[in-house]
Design an enzyme around this catalytic site. Structure first.
Site, PDB file in Angstrom:
ATOM      1  N   CYS A  91       0.837  -1.214  -0.096  1.00  0.00           N
ATOM      2  CA  CYS A  91      -0.121   0.056  -0.130  1.00  0.00           C
ATOM      3  C   CYS A  91       0.901   1.257  -0.060  1.00  0.00           C
ATOM      4  O   CYS A  91       1.545   1.527  -0.965  1.00  0.00           O
ATOM      5  CB  CYS A  91      -1.160  -0.242   1.140  1.00  0.00           C
ATOM      6  SG  CYS A  91      -2.305   0.986   0.933  1.00  0.00           S
TER       7      CYS A  91
ATOM      8  N   HIS B 161      -3.321  -5.840   0.788  1.00  0.00           N
ATOM      9  CA  HIS B 161      -2.511  -5.827   2.197  1.00  0.00           C
ATOM     10  C   HIS B 161      -2.478  -7.457   2.697  1.00  0.00           C
ATOM     11  O   HIS B 161      -3.564  -8.073   3.158  1.00  0.00           O
ATOM     12  CB  HIS B 161      -3.503  -5.134   3.363  1.00  0.00           C
ATOM     13  CG  HIS B 161      -3.124  -3.761   3.311  1.00  0.00           C
ATOM     14  ND1 HIS B 161      -2.220  -3.276   4.198  1.00  0.00           N
ATOM     15  CD2 HIS B 161      -3.927  -2.950   2.723  1.00  0.00           C
ATOM     16  CE1 HIS B 161      -2.578  -1.772   3.773  1.00  0.00           C
ATOM     17  NE2 HIS B 161      -3.471  -1.550   3.166  1.00  0.00           N
TER      18      HIS B 161
ATOM     19  N   GLU C 150      -0.744  -8.779   4.843  1.00  0.00           N
ATOM     20  CA  GLU C 150      -0.453  -8.970   6.309  1.00  0.00           C
ATOM     21  C   GLU C 150      -1.753  -8.988   7.151  1.00  0.00           C
ATOM     22  O   GLU C 150      -1.802  -9.121   8.300  1.00  0.00           O
ATOM     23  CB  GLU C 150       0.338  -7.719   6.617  1.00  0.00           C
ATOM     24  CG  GLU C 150      -0.228  -6.385   7.214  1.00  0.00           C
ATOM     25  CD  GLU C 150      -0.549  -5.443   5.894  1.00  0.00           C
ATOM     26  OE1 GLU C 150      -0.965  -4.614   5.934  1.00  0.00           O
ATOM     27  OE2 GLU C 150      -0.286  -6.104   4.534  1.00  0.00           O
TER      28      GLU C 150
END
Length: 230
Positions: A86, A195, A197
């Site tokens: 991002c 994302h 994660e």
């Protein structure tokens, strides 16, 4: 394997990245601040999402000049593994470590929801645990995530297999050719708007991001003569 998670003023996904490494592959991981001038101990560098320096000027435009970025460039050139997520992707493009630019979503709205991605390149340091063509469920959260390159650069990306992820179905931000992530020619530097994660446990809505962290550990172990991922 040693991981660094960079922290700029305004980063807000640094903890997510730290916990993803800790929870998925259990490797040593440190927070490293933007003022650091030595990353030599680290094998992988994660540049997290957020709003570095308040996104003033352009997203990532100020962060590219932080002292730590000289070390990130050095690490990338040495073949170490770098992942920008991002805002981290925006920083890597502003720093010239990846081609292209991230501009305002075509809707002019912040988009925050799950998306399906197609794995277009399963040979990079961060995608080798996937198969080409896999559809994975990863969330997005951005207002300036529309990836842009000119026609000549797009042709080069295609020729060099540097398109890592594309949006499957709906294009949430107007990215050229539905591109959600790209890599450098060597495949050790990857940038993406979604994302991974935030997709490491089913309770989060998806665990499809786990294989990105398993991939880089596998890459490091293969480089250093170990065979297994765990």
């Amino acid at each position: 394997m040693n991981f660094a998670v960079l922290v700029f003023p305004g980063s807000n996904c640094d903890i997510d990245c730290f916990k993803a490494v800790e929870d998925t592959i259990g490797q040593p991981v440190d927070y490293v601040f933007h003022t650091e001038t030595d990353l030599s101990k680290y094998d992988a560098i994660l540049v997290p999402g957020g709003f570095s320096y308040g996104d003033y000027l352009r997203c990532g435009a100020i962060a590219q000049f932080a002292p730590v970025m000289a070390e990130v460039r050095k690490a990338a050139e040495a073949g170490k593994f770098v992942l920008g997520i991002c805002n981290g992707f925006q920083i890597l493009t502003e720093a010239g470590l990846l081609p292209g630019a991230l501009i305002r979503n075509d809707s002019l709205k912040f988009r925050c929801h799950q998306v399906d991605l197609v794995v277009e390149n399963a040979t990079t340091a961060f995608t080798n645990a996937y198969a080409q063509g896999d559809i994975i469920d990863i969330p997005i959260a951005h207002g300036e995530g529309s990836y842009f390159v000119d026609d000549a650069t797009l042709a080069t990306l295609k020729a060099n297999n540097q398109i890592v992820f594309r949006y499957s179905g709906d294009n949430p931000n107007g990215s050229v050719d539905h591109i959600a992530g790209v890599c450098n020619e060597a495949g050790n530097v990857v940038g993406m708007m979604p994302h991974p994660e935030r997709a490491v446990k089913d309770i989060l809505g998806s665990a499809d991001g786990v294989r990105m962290f398993e991939s880089v550990l596998k890459s490091w172990r293969e480089r250093n003569g170990a065979a297994s991922v765990r």
